[in-house]
Design a protein around this motif. Sequence first.
Motif, PDB file in Angstrom:
ATOM      1  N   PHE A  44      47.504  70.109  75.619  1.00  0.00           N
ATOM      2  CA  PHE A  44      48.212  69.968  74.545  1.00  0.00           C
ATOM      3  C   PHE A  44      50.057  70.342  75.841  1.00  0.00           C
ATOM      4  N   ALA A  45      50.306  70.159  76.235  1.00  0.00           N
ATOM      5  CA  ALA A  45      51.410  71.286  76.422  1.00  0.00           C
ATOM      6  C   ALA A  45      52.642  71.091  75.716  1.00  0.00           C
ATOM      7  N   TYR A  46      53.384  72.500  74.996  1.00  0.00           N
ATOM      8  CA  TYR A  46      54.271  72.481  74.178  1.00  0.00           C
ATOM      9  C   TYR A  46      55.836  72.966  74.733  1.00  0.00           C
ATOM     10  N   LEU A  47      56.870  72.891  73.861  1.00  0.00           N
ATOM     11  CA  LEU A  47      57.936  73.050  74.282  1.00  0.00           C
ATOM     12  C   LEU A  47      58.416  74.327  73.927  1.00  0.00           C
ATOM     13  N   LYS A  48      59.675  74.867  74.117  1.00  0.00           N
ATOM     14  CA  LYS A  48      60.784  75.500  73.234  1.00  0.00           C
ATOM     15  C   LYS A  48      62.024  74.780  73.228  1.00  0.00           C
ATOM     16  N   GLN A  49      61.697  74.211  71.991  1.00  0.00           N
ATOM     17  CA  GLN A  49      62.919  73.169  71.919  1.00  0.00           C
ATOM     18  C   GLN A  49      64.068  74.021  71.362  1.00  0.00           C
ATOM     19  N   VAL A  50      65.629  73.284  72.284  1.00  0.00           N
ATOM     20  CA  VAL A  50      66.605  74.245  71.970  1.00  0.00           C
ATOM     21  C   VAL A  50      67.450  73.474  72.523  1.00  0.00           C
ATOM     22  N   HIS A  51      67.605  72.192  71.740  1.00  0.00           N
ATOM     23  CA  HIS A  51      68.565  70.875  71.034  1.00  0.00           C
ATOM     24  C   HIS A  51      69.959  70.698  72.498  1.00  0.00           C
ATOM     25  N   GLN A  62      52.393  78.080  79.836  1.00  0.00           N
ATOM     26  CA  GLN A  62      53.576  78.031  79.610  1.00  0.00           C
ATOM     27  C   GLN A  62      54.749  77.470  79.039  1.00  0.00           C
ATOM     28  N   ILE A  63      54.967  78.255  77.910  1.00  0.00           N
ATOM     29  CA  ILE A  63      56.181  77.660  76.766  1.00  0.00           C
ATOM     30  C   ILE A  63      57.431  77.618  76.862  1.00  0.00           C
ATOM     31  N   GLN A  64      57.830  76.243  78.043  1.00  0.00           N
ATOM     32  CA  GLN A  64      59.209  76.333  78.466  1.00  0.00           C
ATOM     33  C   GLN A  64      59.900  75.674  77.481  1.00  0.00           C
ATOM     34  N   GLU A  65      60.842  76.577  77.866  1.00  0.00           N
ATOM     35  CA  GLU A  65      62.156  76.531  77.269  1.00  0.00           C
ATOM     36  C   GLU A  65      63.040  74.952  77.731  1.00  0.00           C
ATOM     37  N   GLY A  66      63.261  73.831  76.692  1.00  0.00           N
ATOM     38  CA  GLY A  66      63.882  72.554  77.330  1.00  0.00           C
ATOM     39  C   GLY A  66      63.797  71.448  76.014  1.00  0.00           C
ATOM     40  N   ASP A  67      63.637  70.076  76.352  1.00  0.00           N
ATOM     41  CA  ASP A  67      63.866  68.947  75.118  1.00  0.00           C
ATOM     42  C   ASP A  67      62.504  68.097  75.858  1.00  0.00           C
ATOM     43  N   GLY A  68      62.400  68.140  76.573  1.00  0.00           N
ATOM     44  CA  GLY A  68      62.351  66.743  77.343  1.00  0.00           C
ATOM     45  C   GLY A  68      61.034  67.735  78.546  1.00  0.00           C
ATOM     46  N   HIS A  69      59.593  67.154  78.467  1.00  0.00           N
ATOM     47  CA  HIS A  69      59.453  67.692  79.784  1.00  0.00           C
ATOM     48  C   HIS A  69      57.943  66.180  80.068  1.00  0.00           C
ATOM     49  N   PHE A  70      57.744  66.256  81.842  1.00  0.00           N
ATOM     50  CA  PHE A  70      56.811  64.751  82.642  1.00  0.00           C
ATOM     51  C   PHE A  70      55.423  65.742  82.725  1.00  0.00           C
ATOM     52  N   THR A  71      54.816  64.696  82.946  1.00  0.00           N
ATOM     53  CA  THR A  71      53.304  65.227  84.339  1.00  0.00           C
ATOM     54  C   THR A  71      53.257  63.116  85.017  1.00  0.00           C
ATOM     55  N   SER A  72      52.289  63.900  85.436  1.00  0.00           N
ATOM     56  CA  SER A  72      51.104  62.713  85.921  1.00  0.00           C
ATOM     57  C   SER A  72      49.637  62.906  86.203  1.00  0.00           C
ATOM     58  N   GLU A  73      49.427  64.337  85.479  1.00  0.00           N
ATOM     59  CA  GLU A  73      48.441  65.085  85.240  1.00  0.00           C
ATOM     60  C   GLU A  73      47.967  63.531  83.864  1.00  0.00           C
ATOM     61  N   ARG A  74      46.815  64.016  84.373  1.00  0.00           N
ATOM     62  CA  ARG A  74      46.014  62.998  83.116  1.00  0.00           C
ATOM     63  C   ARG A  74      45.298  64.054  82.248  1.00  0.00           C
ATOM     64  N   ASN A  75      45.367  63.251  81.089  1.00  0.00           N
ATOM     65  CA  ASN A  75      44.381  63.826  80.037  1.00  0.00           C
ATOM     66  C   ASN A  75      45.106  65.323  79.637  1.00  0.00           C
ATOM     67  N   LEU A  76      46.675  64.879  79.867  1.00  0.00           N
ATOM     68  CA  LEU A  76      47.656  65.994  79.565  1.00  0.00           C
ATOM     69  C   LEU A  76      48.710  65.478  78.325  1.00  0.00           C
ATOM     70  N   ALA A  77      48.687  66.434  76.923  1.00  0.00           N
ATOM     71  CA  ALA A  77      48.957  65.173  76.006  1.00  0.00           C
ATOM     72  C   ALA A  77      50.432  66.179  76.311  1.00  0.00           C
ATOM     73  N   LEU A  78      52.276  65.553  76.352  1.00  0.00           N
ATOM     74  CA  LEU A  78      52.902  66.160  76.267  1.00  0.00           C
ATOM     75  C   LEU A  78      53.470  65.912  74.533  1.00  0.00           C
ATOM     76  N   VAL A  79      53.632  67.023  74.048  1.00  0.00           N
ATOM     77  CA  VAL A  79      54.171  67.147  72.545  1.00  0.00           C
ATOM     78  C   VAL A  79      55.631  67.066  72.604  1.00  0.00           C
ATOM     79  N   SER A  80      56.070  66.648  71.670  1.00  0.00           N
ATOM     80  CA  SER A  80      57.375  66.467  70.935  1.00  0.00           C
ATOM     81  C   SER A  80      57.601  67.045  69.591  1.00  0.00           C
TER      82      SER A  80
END
Length: 223
Positions: A44-51, A62-80
């Motif tokens: 699982f990949a998470y973000l520090k969301q900042v609107h 790494q917890i990055q700061e942003g409100d969207g993230h993307f990947t082409s990596e398989r089995n990596l779940a991107l969380v909102s």
Amino acid sequence: MFKAEIREELKIGYRLETAYAVFFFGNRNFTREAAADFFPQYRFAYLKQVHGNDVLLANASQIQEGDGHFTSERNLALVSQTADCTPILLANEESVCAIHSGWRGTELNICAAAKVAFPNSLPRIAAIGPHILKSSFEVGQDVAERLLNAAAHRDGLAHAHSDPTKSYFDLTELVRRQLRQAFGTELSIAEYLEDTVTNLEFHSFRRQKQQADRQYSFVVLKA
């Protein structure tokens, strides 16, 4: 289209699966701490969301700061993570993207910013999950006007309120229009729409204020 996800007789959210991706909108029973137990096959990949409207290459370490993230990596779940804001999940066979779109992110058109996630081919599916719906989203006319300025077409978004200084605003429809504008009319939009303010299955900042937790939703490319 979406089906309830049940674990040990506990409903934890709603799932849509295609040949290449899984879309999941969690409810109050799906916590961040339990995510890996419920779905041990995924990282699982998470973000520090900042609107805002920054959309970043996902980083599970790494917890990055942003409100969207993307990947082409398989089995990596991107969380909102949301509590009235709109979770938007995008996918094609090559990439996935998870977006947190509050009213400020919608004003900044984070959907358009998500085009960075799909440089080679457009997403095939966008999924919109539970968030504050029109009947609960009362805003001042200043906020309504800011959101109308983010729309290609202003009609049918702001609706009359008994208080002339306020409007009911249809965030759902604005998000739909922004997705179509960014990715074209061929984009398939799947929706699981519940009003987080009135449906106690979900957390709501407007209802619970500082006591509100968050919904955790994700999109993942299948192996």
